[in-house]
Structures are given as structure tokens and as C-alpha cells.
Design a protein around this motif. Structure first.
Motif, PDB file in Angstrom:
ATOM      1  N   LYS B  35       0.832  -1.212   0.000  1.00 44.43           N
ATOM      2  CA  LYS B  35       0.000   0.000   0.000  1.00 44.43           C
ATOM      3  C   LYS B  35       0.865   1.261   0.000  1.00 44.43           C
ATOM      4  N   GLU B  37       1.242   3.843   1.938  1.00 40.99           N
ATOM      5  CA  GLU B  37       0.281   4.942   2.035  1.00 40.99           C
ATOM      6  C   GLU B  37       0.921   6.318   2.168  1.00 40.99           C
ATOM      7  N   CYS B  38       1.960   6.443   2.976  1.00 41.15           N
ATOM      8  CA  CYS B  38       2.466   7.792   3.262  1.00 41.15           C
ATOM      9  C   CYS B  38       3.548   8.210   2.282  1.00 41.15           C
ATOM     10  N   CYS B  44       3.305   5.488   8.323  1.00 39.14           N
ATOM     11  CA  CYS B  44       2.086   4.674   8.172  1.00 39.14           C
ATOM     12  C   CYS B  44       2.310   3.170   8.373  1.00 39.14           C
ATOM     13  N   ALA B  45       3.474   2.647   8.140  1.00 39.65           N
ATOM     14  CA  ALA B  45       3.770   1.205   8.299  1.00 39.65           C
ATOM     15  C   ALA B  45       3.042   0.320   7.290  1.00 39.65           C
ATOM     16  N   THR B  46       2.629   0.878   6.150  1.00 36.71           N
ATOM     17  CA  THR B  46       1.964   0.038   5.141  1.00 36.71           C
ATOM     18  C   THR B  46       2.938  -0.406   4.047  1.00 36.71           C
ATOM     19  N   VAL B  73       1.099  -2.055  13.472  1.00 33.37           N
ATOM     20  CA  VAL B  73       0.637  -3.230  12.736  1.00 33.37           C
ATOM     21  C   VAL B  73       0.676  -4.425  13.684  1.00 33.37           C
ATOM     22  N   SER B 102       0.150  -7.137   6.596  1.00 37.15           N
ATOM     23  CA  SER B 102      -0.359  -5.787   6.890  1.00 37.15           C
ATOM     24  C   SER B 102       0.032  -4.759   5.839  1.00 37.15           C
ATOM     25  N   LYS B 105      -2.658  -4.039  -0.031  1.00 40.24           N
ATOM     26  CA  LYS B 105      -3.700  -3.065  -0.371  1.00 40.24           C
ATOM     27  C   LYS B 105      -5.050  -3.622   0.077  1.00 40.24           C
ATOM     28  N   ASP B 106      -6.080  -2.785   0.050  1.00 39.49           N
ATOM     29  CA  ASP B 106      -7.419  -3.226   0.466  1.00 39.49           C
ATOM     30  C   ASP B 106      -7.888  -4.396  -0.389  1.00 39.49           C
TER      31      ASP B 106
END
Lengths: 341, 106
Positions: B35, B37-38, B44-46, B73, B102, B105-106
């Protein structure tokens, strides 16, 4: 009781691109209402990196996410946009006259001629821990926020996390819950030192259990939790639990936008590059949430998109009205609107 | 330099890394299920990955900010890192990673 608001434009998302859209729309005498799931303006900038420097905003060699938000809020202040925070748009319906009816989860209805989606990566929602079948327990015995403390009275509560939310609710629910266990993967916390000290006092007094580990498995039936299994250095540990509160922060999900009938491309909304209009006339999308060939997810791209969207939105709101393009440096009309002339 | 990444479905991908790029950027640009994200702000840890044990010393340990983000996470292991905090370099040629659940993506 349902609140009903009628306006020219509803902007969904009060991040930097949405905020700048209010400026561009304001120059064209268009009034905005903002709806945002967060409790303040700034979107991802303010939520994820308020203190981190941004280096690619034109004219600012360096600016933090919060400074940029504050400056944008000052810039749009002359146009007095109205903000509706801590709520999510549930649905958008097109009306026979071409306008839109938006409903929110705060029991509001917005009647608007134009909708601008400026929702960045989507709406911020609680992070779900990667645990199998957690969905079946959600809103029954797994919650990502405490709405009413009474729901936790007499319960065996497990709270997971090491930040302020985890610590604050450990302290707040200690006197309400039957048992309370705080679980964190390490013995270091990112919460306020006073909260950490208080929690440690309660642990020493035997009023709060603290367990090093990570949530690994949920056990229960029909959505009702009865045990939480933790992965610890000593192996699997099962603890009685009737309520679980995971506090892992927020993440962005497209959310209800996916159900609004707009053409999508991999969790983004397809727009044209002339008007930044979506597949539904009258609904525009700007910033990180939109997609078109060559799209760059940069704040400055969103600013550019805001300006073009505003011109197109004016044509929807005041059809047939001739718009004379003006510069803020030379137009006394615009300067009066901005309160500087 | 090459990076070998095992995705959440167990599929192995060999990616071409660019000197000075963040490993997250390489994984994202190759279209794997991350993902991020940031965008690399360690906020964000994604972009969570597990570093292959034989590469742990070369990659080094997470700093305090990164460790704080890993708290957000629920699938952290002793070899967890955020891939946005690992810079591609010749020293890491051949690096092996696995994408954490974790990071998906969605």
C-alpha cells in the motif's frame, strides 16, 4: 432529527487539494461546504505527517503538513467555507433537476449542485489487525473505538496497542471492566509519559494486566468473543476476553465512494483532464483520489486540478453565465473578494 | 542490483533495484501488493516487510521512529522492517524480502 443543508458545492475531504478548491471556487463566488471523516482540516498531511517537512510545494522551500494546512485555512478564510467534521458521506443520489442529494452518517442531508471528491487515498478508518475472521466479531465484541463506556462494564476487556488511545482507554476502563489486559509487542510506549506511569502503577497494584505479545487468534461463537490468543516469546497464550479494542491507528480505504456508480481504476476515480469531472456529470474528483493518464500523486497536481475543476463547476452552477478569467494580482474585483482592496 | 521479493500469496518476484531508491519505491513501482500509504515518510507502516535472516545484518536494525510505526501493525516479527527505510545499494544486491500481510492493499 435530520439536518438539511442546501449549497452550491459540497467538497468531500478537507485535505490540501480540497481546501485549495474552496479558494478557486470562492474566486468565482461559489460557496462550499466541506465534509470530512477526520475531526479537523488537513487530511493526510495533518494526520500522517503534521511535523514532517514537505519540499515540493511551489514557493515554499520547506513546509510541514500542519503549516501548509494552516496557510491554506488562512487563504480560504475570506470565503467562509463551512466545515462538517467527523462524519462520512454514505450516499450520493442524482436528483431529477441534475442536483445531488448527499447523506452522511451524522443524519444530515446536503442538497448541492456540484460534488467535489477530494478524499485523497479515501477515508481514514481504523486499522484492522491481520487476524483471521476478525470481521465476524466486529461491532459485537471487537470495537475500534469506545462510544459508550457502559458497553464495557463487567466485561473482560483486552486492549491492544502502545499509543495514546490504548493507554487512555486502559486507564478509563479500568474501573468499569471486570478485568482489563493491555497487550503490546514491546515494553516501550508511544503514549504520554504520565499515562504510561499511571498504567504501570495500576499493573503494580494488580488492577491492570500487561502482556507482551501480539494478537494471533480470536476464539468465540456468533460474533461473541470468549478468548484472545496471543503470540508471545513463550508461545501461544490464551486469555479470557469478551471485548477486544485494537488501537493500531488509522489507514485509508476507498470506503463508500466505491458504491457511488463512478468509473474507477484500481481504487481511484477516473476523470477527464479538461474539467476533472468523473463519469457522472456534476461530480468532480481532484487530488490523489483521481486517475487520468499521466497522473502524478502530488499536492501541486491537486492544486492545478482544483483551478480547472472550479471553472467547470461554475458552468454547472450558473449555466450560460460568461466567466471572465481574472488574475488576483490585477483584478480589483478578486482583491475585494479576498478583502485586500 | 536485484531484490527478490516474496508476496503475500507466496509468489517470488525478482526486481531490479535502483541505487539510492527506497526499497518500498521499487516494490511499489513493480506493482506488487504494497500500500505504501504515506509515500516514504515513515508515517504509516503500510510497506512492512520481513527481511530474510541472512540479510538482517546487512540491512541493519530499525531506528526508534520506525520501531514506533511498527507498533501500528499486528504482524511484527524480529525481522520486520519498513521497506521505505531501506535504501537500495550495491551492498544489498540480492536482498531477499517477504511482504507482510499488513502491507497489502485493500
Amino acid at each position: 432529527m435530520t439536518t438539511e443543508i442546501t449549497t452550491d458545492v459540497v467538497v468531500i475531504g478537507a485535505g490540501p487539494c480540497g481546501l485549495f478548491a474552496a479558494f478557486e471556487l470562492g474566486l468565482l463566488d461559489i460557496k462550499c461546504h466541506f465534509i470530512d471523516i477526520l475531526d479537523r482540516a488537513g487530511g493526510q498531511c495533518a494526520e500522517l505527517y503534521p511535523e514532517k517537512p514537505i519540499y515540493d510545494i511551489p514557493g515554499f522551500p520547506v513546509v510541514t503538513g500542519q503549516q501548509l494546512t494552516d496557510n491554506l485555512m488562512a487563504q480560504i478564510a475570506p470565503f467562509s467555507p463551512e466545515f462538517h467534521f467527523s462524519r462520512m458521506v454514505n450516499s450520493i443520489e442524482k436528483q431529477e433537476d441534475g442536483s445531488f442529494k448527499l447523506t452522511t452518517d451524522a443524519d444530515e442531508v446536503f442538497n448541492t449542485k456540484v460534488v467535489v471528491i477530494a478524499a485523497g487515498g479515501g477515508s481514514f478508518q481504523p486499522k484492522r489487525p491481520p487476524v483471521a475472521d476478525i470481521e465476524q466479531f466486529e461491532n459485537k465484541s471487537v470495537f475500534y473505538a469506545v462510544r459508550k463506556m457502559e458497553d464495557f462494564r463487567g466485561q473482560d476487556v483486552v486492549i491492544v496497542g502502545g499509543g495514546d488511545s490504548a493507554l487512555d482507554w486502559t486507564l478509563a476502563l479500568e474501573s468499569v471492566a471486570r478485568t482489563i489486559t493491555l497487550v503490546h509487542r514491546r515494553d516501550a510506549f508511544k503514549a504520554a509519559p504520565a499515562s504510561v506511569n499511571k498504567m504501570k502503577e495500576l499493573v503494580a497494584e494488580g488492577k491492570v494486566n500487561f502482556q507482551l505479545g501480539q494478537i494471533a487468534k480470536l476464539e468465540g461463537e456468533n460474533g461473541q468473543l470468549n478468548h484472545v490468543h496471543l503470540a508471545t516469546d513463550a508461545g501461544d497464550l490464551s486469555i479470557p476476553a469478551t471485548r477486544l479494542l485494537p488501537f493500531f491507528g488509522l489507514t485509508m480505504k476507498l470506503g463508500p465512494v466505491a458504491d457511488w456508480g463512478l468509473e474507477l481504476n484500481d481504487n481511484t476515480i477516473v476523470v477527464d483532464t479538461e474539467k476533472f469531472q468523473t463519469s457522472v456529470p456534476g461530480i468532480f474528483a481532484i487530488g490523489d483520489i483521481n486517475w487520468y493518464p499521466g497522473k502524478l500523486k502530488l499536492i501541486l497536481s491537486g492544486f492545478h486540478e482544483s483551478a480547472l475543476m472550479a471553472q467547470a463547476a461554475k458552468a454547472v452552477i450558473s449555466p450560460g453565465e460568461r466567466v471572465v478569467f481574472q488574475y488576483t494580482t490585477s483584478s480589483t474585483k478578486l482583491q475585494k473578494k479576498l478583502g485586500v482592496a | 542490483m536485484k531484490i527478490t521479493v516474496t508476496d503475500q500469496a507466496g509468489e517470488v518476484h525478482e526486481l531490479e533495484g535502483l541505487e539510492g531508491w527506497r526499497v518500498m519505491e521499487v516494490i511499489r513501482d513493480w506493482g506488487l501488493n504494497i500500500k505504501a500509504e504515506c509515500g516514504g515518510a515513515c508515517a504509516c507502516a503500510t510497506c512492512h516487510v520481513y527481511v530474510d535472516p541472512e540479510w538482517l545484518d546487512a540491512v541493519g536494525a530499525a531506528n526508534d521512529d520506525e520501531d514506533d510505526m511498527l507498533d501500528t501493525v499486528g504482524d511484527v516479527k524480529s525481522n520486520s522492517r519498513l521497506s521505505c527505510q531501506i535504501l537500495c545499494s550495491d551492498d544489498l544486491d540480492g536482498l531477499k524480502l517477504t511482504l507482510a500481510p499488513s502491507a497489502a492493499k485493500d
